[in-house]
Design an enzyme around this catalytic site. Structure first.
Site, mmCIF file in Angstrom:
data_model
loop_
_atom_site.group_PDB
_atom_site.id
_atom_site.type_symbol
_atom_site.label_atom_id
_atom_site.label_comp_id
_atom_site.label_asym_id
_atom_site.label_seq_id
_atom_site.Cartn_x
_atom_site.Cartn_y
_atom_site.Cartn_z
ATOM 1 N N THR A 64 49.543 57.026 30.070
ATOM 2 C CA THR A 64 48.583 55.938 29.910
ATOM 3 C C THR A 64 47.710 55.736 31.134
ATOM 4 O O THR A 64 46.510 55.458 31.002
ATOM 5 C CB THR A 64 49.332 54.627 29.585
ATOM 6 O OG1 THR A 64 50.271 54.872 28.536
ATOM 7 C CG2 THR A 64 48.367 53.543 29.147
ATOM 8 N N LYS A 108 62.075 66.123 24.790
ATOM 9 C CA LYS A 108 62.069 64.821 25.465
ATOM 10 C C LYS A 108 62.648 63.820 24.473
ATOM 11 O O LYS A 108 62.007 63.456 23.492
ATOM 12 C CB LYS A 108 60.657 64.433 25.875
ATOM 13 C CG LYS A 108 60.553 63.099 26.597
ATOM 14 C CD LYS A 108 59.121 62.888 27.092
ATOM 15 C CE LYS A 108 58.985 61.567 27.819
ATOM 16 N NZ LYS A 108 58.856 60.437 26.886
#
EC number: 2.8.1.10
Length: 262
Positions: A207, A96
């Site tokens: 998150t 990533k």
């Protein structure tokens, strides 16, 4: 089932491993989410785990595909070096790719991102580039050889959802054969539904689950949200109308009058 970089997966939800209150919270949330791919950072992995158990040992118990990231890198050279370390450490060619260019909104540095992507692809990596929804940037990444794009919905950790649905819809239209996964900005399960209703292939978040009051329960909610959004897109949603349209066809005589006249 769907194909992500050569892997057949059932879940279209990808989950991060940072910011959880404890390793137990992280493990339970990942289990409840049904995800088969988790992101992991080099810096986070090398730190000590909570409750006397190393983070790496906790991750191995999850039996998920690992997607290492280059979080914290600010130029192509640093990102490339981090990717090489990740490949050796985790035995995967997936990466990533994150190259941050601004401290205020954590927006990617486009020029260094493209440079790093091109070099990493030449070295045999499957690059998952974290990018904005800018069409030209995404086209340059595709031209560099990226088969996957990970545009943000909103700045990392903001929880604002999709701040520019039009741009994301345009990406889906312009890149029908590219795997599109929203990365960053998702705050609510309803945001994930919206992403999938646009025809995106998946959602990556962290998150919204890690900082929830009950991470495991929130992970379950996101699991169902991604499924619902994808099924809605696949099922073919009705088009919006500017005027009302009766759902029940009307005839001249009410049915009970018809019965009485028989």
């Amino acid at each position: 089932m769907w194909n992500l970089a050569g892997k057949k997966l059932s879940s279209r939800l990808l989950l991060g491993t940072a910011c959880y209150p404890s390793l137990e919270h992280m493990q339970q949330a990942i289990h409840n989410s049904g995800t088969e791919v988790i992101t992991i950072s080099i810096k986070r992995q090398t730190s000590a785990g909570l409750d006397g158990e190393s983070f790496w040992q906790a991750v191995k118990k999850l039996d998920c595909h690992l997607l290492p990231n280059t979080a914290g890198c600010r130029n192509a050279e640093a990102a490339i070096n981090t990717a090489e370390i990740a490949r050796e450490l985790f035995n995967t060619h997936w990466i990533k790719l994150e190259v941050i260019g601004d401290d205020y909104n954590l927006q990617p540095e486009p020029f260094e991102l493209i440079k790093a992507a091109r070099i990493l692809i030449d070295r045999g990596f499957e690059v998952f580039p974290y990018c904005t929804d800018d069409l030209v940037l995404c086209q340059k990444l595709v031209d560099a050889g990226c088969k996957i794009l990970m545009p943000w919905g909103a700045p990392i950790g903001s929880g604002k959802g999709l701040i520019n649905p039009y741009a994301l819809e345009t990406l889906r239209y312009r890149f029908p054969d590219i795997t599109l996964i929203i990365d960053a900005g998702i705050g609510k399960p309803s945001h994930a539904v919206q992403v999938m209703e646009l025809g995106f292939d998946g959602v990556l978040l962290n998150t919204a689950v890690a900082l929830a009051n009950h991470p495991a329960l929130m992970a379950t909610a996101f699991r169902h949200a991604v499924i619902a959004g994808h099924q809605a897109f696949t099922g073919g949603m009705m088009s919006e109308r500017n005027v009302a349209h009766p759902s029940t066809p009307l005839i001249d005589t009410p049915f009970w009058h018809q019965v009485n006249n028989l």
